[in-house]
Motif scaffolding. Structure first.
Motif, PDB file in Angstrom:
ATOM      1  N   MET A  48      35.162  -2.416   4.474  1.00 55.34           N
ATOM      2  CA  MET A  48      34.490  -1.135   4.691  1.00 55.34           C
ATOM      3  C   MET A  48      33.181  -1.118   3.902  1.00 55.34           C
ATOM      4  SD  MET A  48      34.701   2.124   5.747  1.00 55.34           S
ATOM      5  CE  MET A  48      33.955   3.717   5.369  1.00 55.34           C
ATOM      6  N   LEU A  49      32.115  -0.665   4.541  1.00 53.80           N
ATOM      7  CA  LEU A  49      30.792  -0.594   3.912  1.00 53.80           C
ATOM      8  C   LEU A  49      30.264   0.838   4.018  1.00 53.80           C
ATOM      9  CD1 LEU A  49      28.217  -2.030   2.772  1.00 53.80           C
ATOM     10  CD2 LEU A  49      27.587  -2.517   5.136  1.00 53.80           C
ATOM     11  N   THR A  50      29.886   1.400   2.898  1.00 56.85           N
ATOM     12  CA  THR A  50      29.244   2.714   2.929  1.00 56.85           C
ATOM     13  C   THR A  50      27.875   2.570   2.284  1.00 56.85           C
ATOM     14  OG1 THR A  50      30.077   3.362   0.770  1.00 56.85           O
ATOM     15  CG2 THR A  50      31.413   3.928   2.631  1.00 56.85           C
ATOM     16  N   PHE A  51      26.962   3.393   2.694  1.00 48.74           N
ATOM     17  CA  PHE A  51      25.626   3.319   2.104  1.00 48.74           C
ATOM     18  C   PHE A  51      24.932   4.653   2.235  1.00 48.74           C
ATOM     19  CE2 PHE A  51      22.429   3.526   5.481  1.00 48.74           C
ATOM     20  CZ  PHE A  51      23.274   3.613   6.571  1.00 48.74           C
ATOM     21  N   ASN A  52      23.977   4.852   1.336  1.00 46.41           N
ATOM     22  CA  ASN A  52      22.953   5.857   1.591  1.00 46.41           C
ATOM     23  C   ASN A  52      21.640   5.111   1.425  1.00 46.41           C
ATOM     24  OD1 ASN A  52      22.489   5.681  -1.138  1.00 46.41           O
ATOM     25  ND2 ASN A  52      23.075   7.763  -1.621  1.00 46.41           N
ATOM     26  N   LYS A  53      20.520   5.784   1.358  1.00 48.39           N
ATOM     27  CA  LYS A  53      19.276   5.017   1.387  1.00 48.39           C
ATOM     28  C   LYS A  53      19.050   4.201   0.109  1.00 48.39           C
ATOM     29  CE  LYS A  53      16.064   8.749   0.053  1.00 48.39           C
ATOM     30  NZ  LYS A  53      16.379   8.567  -1.345  1.00 48.39           N
ATOM     31  N   ASP A  54      19.769   4.502  -0.941  1.00 54.30           N
ATOM     32  CA  ASP A  54      19.568   3.803  -2.216  1.00 54.30           C
ATOM     33  C   ASP A  54      20.650   2.787  -2.571  1.00 54.30           C
ATOM     34  OD1 ASP A  54      17.259   5.308  -2.857  1.00 54.30           O
ATOM     35  OD2 ASP A  54      18.549   7.005  -3.384  1.00 54.30           O
ATOM     36  N   TYR A  55      21.874   3.010  -2.089  1.00 51.08           N
ATOM     37  CA  TYR A  55      22.997   2.219  -2.581  1.00 51.08           C
ATOM     38  C   TYR A  55      23.902   1.702  -1.477  1.00 51.08           C
ATOM     39  CZ  TYR A  55      21.916   4.880  -6.813  1.00 51.08           C
ATOM     40  OH  TYR A  55      21.286   5.462  -7.880  1.00 51.08           O
ATOM     41  N   PHE A  56      24.596   0.619  -1.813  1.00 49.51           N
ATOM     42  CA  PHE A  56      25.698   0.151  -0.988  1.00 49.51           C
ATOM     43  C   PHE A  56      26.983   0.244  -1.814  1.00 49.51           C
ATOM     44  CE2 PHE A  56      22.117  -2.445   0.637  1.00 49.51           C
ATOM     45  CZ  PHE A  56      22.204  -2.161   1.996  1.00 49.51           C
ATOM     46  N   LEU A  57      28.075   0.499  -1.134  1.00 56.39           N
ATOM     47  CA  LEU A  57      29.411   0.418  -1.730  1.00 56.39           C
ATOM     48  C   LEU A  57      30.259  -0.265  -0.673  1.00 56.39           C
ATOM     49  CD1 LEU A  57      31.591   1.289  -3.848  1.00 56.39           C
ATOM     50  CD2 LEU A  57      31.852   3.386  -2.516  1.00 56.39           C
ATOM     51  N   GLN A  58      30.824  -1.414  -1.040  1.00 56.09           N
ATOM     52  CA  GLN A  58      31.545  -2.197  -0.032  1.00 56.09           C
ATOM     53  C   GLN A  58      32.869  -2.713  -0.573  1.00 56.09           C
ATOM     54  OE1 GLN A  58      29.688  -5.923   1.277  1.00 56.09           O
ATOM     55  NE2 GLN A  58      30.540  -5.666   3.323  1.00 56.09           N
ATOM     56  N   THR A  59      33.890  -2.679   0.268  1.00 52.80           N
ATOM     57  CA  THR A  59      35.149  -3.375  -0.016  1.00 52.80           C
ATOM     58  C   THR A  59      35.277  -4.508   0.980  1.00 52.80           C
ATOM     59  OG1 THR A  59      36.295  -1.428  -0.860  1.00 52.80           O
ATOM     60  CG2 THR A  59      37.671  -3.201  -0.057  1.00 52.80           C
ATOM     61  N   ILE A  60      35.521  -5.713   0.460  1.00 53.56           N
ATOM     62  CA  ILE A  60      35.830  -6.845   1.338  1.00 53.56           C
ATOM     63  C   ILE A  60      37.223  -7.334   0.959  1.00 53.56           C
ATOM     64  CG2 ILE A  60      33.469  -7.579   1.878  1.00 53.56           C
ATOM     65  CD1 ILE A  60      33.605  -9.572  -0.419  1.00 53.56           C
ATOM     66  N   GLU A  61      38.006  -7.699   1.949  1.00 56.73           N
ATOM     67  CA  GLU A  61      39.364  -8.178   1.676  1.00 56.73           C
ATOM     68  C   GLU A  61      39.661  -9.369   2.582  1.00 56.73           C
ATOM     69  OE1 GLU A  61      41.802  -4.654   2.510  1.00 56.73           O
ATOM     70  OE2 GLU A  61      41.658  -5.038   4.652  1.00 56.73           O
ATOM     71  N   GLY A  62      40.449 -10.303   2.063  1.00 54.26           N
ATOM     72  CA  GLY A  62      40.786 -11.498   2.836  1.00 54.26           C
ATOM     73  C   GLY A  62      41.305 -12.574   1.905  1.00 54.26           C
ATOM     74  N   PRO A  63      41.444 -13.805   2.435  1.00 53.85           N
ATOM     75  CA  PRO A  63      41.923 -14.908   1.591  1.00 53.85           C
ATOM     76  C   PRO A  63      41.015 -15.072   0.367  1.00 53.85           C
ATOM     77  CG  PRO A  63      41.843 -15.565   3.896  1.00 53.85           C
ATOM     78  CD  PRO A  63      41.175 -14.225   3.804  1.00 53.85           C
ATOM     79  N   ARG A  64      41.608 -15.364  -0.775  1.00 55.70           N
ATOM     80  CA  ARG A  64      40.853 -15.370  -2.034  1.00 55.70           C
ATOM     81  C   ARG A  64      39.625 -16.280  -1.991  1.00 55.70           C
ATOM     82  NH1 ARG A  64      44.529 -16.590  -6.979  1.00 55.70           N
ATOM     83  NH2 ARG A  64      44.327 -18.704  -6.176  1.00 55.70           N
ATOM     84  N   ALA A  65      39.779 -17.482  -1.432  1.00 54.99           N
ATOM     85  CA  ALA A  65      38.635 -18.407  -1.401  1.00 54.99           C
ATOM     86  C   ALA A  65      37.495 -17.834  -0.563  1.00 54.99           C
ATOM     87  CB  ALA A  65      39.074 -19.763  -0.867  1.00 54.99           C
ATOM     88  N   GLN A  66      37.829 -17.209   0.553  1.00 52.09           N
ATOM     89  CA  GLN A  66      36.793 -16.633   1.433  1.00 52.09           C
ATOM     90  C   GLN A  66      36.065 -15.487   0.741  1.00 52.09           C
ATOM     91  OE1 GLN A  66      35.978 -18.013   4.099  1.00 52.09           O
ATOM     92  NE2 GLN A  66      37.689 -18.647   5.389  1.00 52.09           N
ATOM     93  N   ILE A  67      36.813 -14.687   0.024  1.00 58.50           N
ATOM     94  CA  ILE A  67      36.207 -13.541  -0.660  1.00 58.50           C
ATOM     95  C   ILE A  67      35.279 -14.025  -1.775  1.00 58.50           C
ATOM     96  CG2 ILE A  67      36.727 -11.518  -2.127  1.00 58.50           C
ATOM     97  CD1 ILE A  67      37.192 -11.189   0.965  1.00 58.50           C
ATOM     98  N   ASN A  68      35.715 -15.050  -2.501  1.00 61.21           N
ATOM     99  CA  ASN A  68      34.841 -15.584  -3.554  1.00 61.21           C
ATOM    100  C   ASN A  68      33.592 -16.227  -2.962  1.00 61.21           C
ATOM    101  OD1 ASN A  68      35.901 -15.444  -6.499  1.00 61.21           O
ATOM    102  ND2 ASN A  68      37.703 -15.624  -5.206  1.00 61.21           N
ATOM    103  N   ARG A  69      33.748 -16.910  -1.851  1.00 62.38           N
ATOM    104  CA  ARG A  69      32.596 -17.537  -1.197  1.00 62.38           C
ATOM    105  C   ARG A  69      31.597 -16.459  -0.752  1.00 62.38           C
ATOM    106  NH1 ARG A  69      35.592 -21.023   2.363  1.00 62.38           N
ATOM    107  NH2 ARG A  69      36.225 -22.037   0.451  1.00 62.38           N
ATOM    108  N   LEU A  70      32.129 -15.397  -0.142  1.00 59.48           N
ATOM    109  CA  LEU A  70      31.233 -14.316   0.311  1.00 59.48           C
ATOM    110  C   LEU A  70      30.540 -13.646  -0.877  1.00 59.48           C
ATOM    111  CD1 LEU A  70      29.977 -12.519   2.479  1.00 59.48           C
ATOM    112  CD2 LEU A  70      32.100 -11.188   2.537  1.00 59.48           C
ATOM    113  N   LEU A  71      31.245 -13.536  -1.992  1.00 48.11           N
ATOM    114  CA  LEU A  71      30.641 -12.912  -3.171  1.00 48.11           C
ATOM    115  C   LEU A  71      29.360 -13.651  -3.583  1.00 48.11           C
ATOM    116  CD1 LEU A  71      30.643 -10.872  -5.484  1.00 48.11           C
ATOM    117  CD2 LEU A  71      32.236 -12.362  -6.700  1.00 48.11           C
ATOM    118  N   TYR A  72      29.405 -14.981  -3.601  1.00 53.65           N
ATOM    119  CA  TYR A  72      28.196 -15.750  -3.958  1.00 53.65           C
ATOM    120  C   TYR A  72      27.058 -15.468  -2.980  1.00 53.65           C
ATOM    121  CZ  TYR A  72      30.610 -18.578  -7.446  1.00 53.65           C
ATOM    122  OH  TYR A  72      31.281 -18.996  -8.557  1.00 53.65           O
TER     123      TYR A  72
END
Ligand SMILES: Cc1cc2nc3c(=O)[nH]c(=O)nc-3n(C[C@H](O)[C@H](O)[C@H](O)COP(=O)(O)O)c2cc1C
Length: 145
Positions: A48-72
């Motif tokens: 889930m991704l929420t935003f206004n014009k200044d900020y993002f707030l996002q939750t990503i969920e999935g296999p641990r390796a994929q989530i760490n890869r996306l974080l980079y």
């Protein structure tokens, strides 16, 4: 790095706040969302991704390796900066299983929800604790129907 699927059963969730770069437009936002939806579907990531014009707030969920890869990848994306992790935890079940990337941005209909989670005049996700960040995203999603 090649993907090790051995960890596919370990599901994690990561929630972060970031600041949109000043030149990021509505078009950029649509592109981000589209990229997220296409890539995530291929990478077993939901969220889930929420935003206004200044900020993002996002939750990503999935296999641990994929989530760490996306974080980079996210940290090096020049459309935002100052990425700060709000929460990370293991999950038994996905909370956003239905969405490769659900989203919400401020509208008249959801203004009260943003306001409820604001301690300042404008909405600022850096001021949210993990519980409030979850609450906000769940309420925004529920309000969309
Ligand atoms: C706030 C924000 C959220 C993003 N969310 C995702 C996401 O959930 N999944 C994803 O693959 N890319 C996401 N991106 C885009 C990535 O940073 C990166 O540009 C993209 O994954 C590169 O995709 P490509 O290799 O297909 O060009 C996001 C970018 C920003 C700024």
């Amino acid at each position: 790095m090649t993907s090790t699927h051995a960890d596919a059963h370990i599901l994690v969730s990561m929630t972060y706040a970031s600041r949109a770069n000043p030149n990021v437009s509505a078009t950029d936002f649509n592109e981000i969302l589209q990229q997220a939806q296409i890539n995530n579907a291929a990478n077993s990531i939901t969220g889930m991704l929420t935003f206004n014009k200044d900020y993002f707030l996002q939750t990503i969920e999935g296999p641990r390796a994929q989530i760490n890869r996306l974080l980079y990848i996210l940290i090096s994306d020049e459309r935002h900066h100052d990425l700060q992790i709000i929460d990370t935890r293991e999950l038994k079940h996905r909370e956003w299983a239905k969405w490769s990337m659900n989203y919400a941005s401020p509208t008249e209909e959801n203004a009260a929800i943003y306001l409820k989670y604001s301690t300042t005049i404008g909405f600022n996700p850096y001021l949210l604790n993990a519980e409030s960040a979850h609450g906000l995203m769940n309420e925004l999603s529920a309000q969309k129907g």
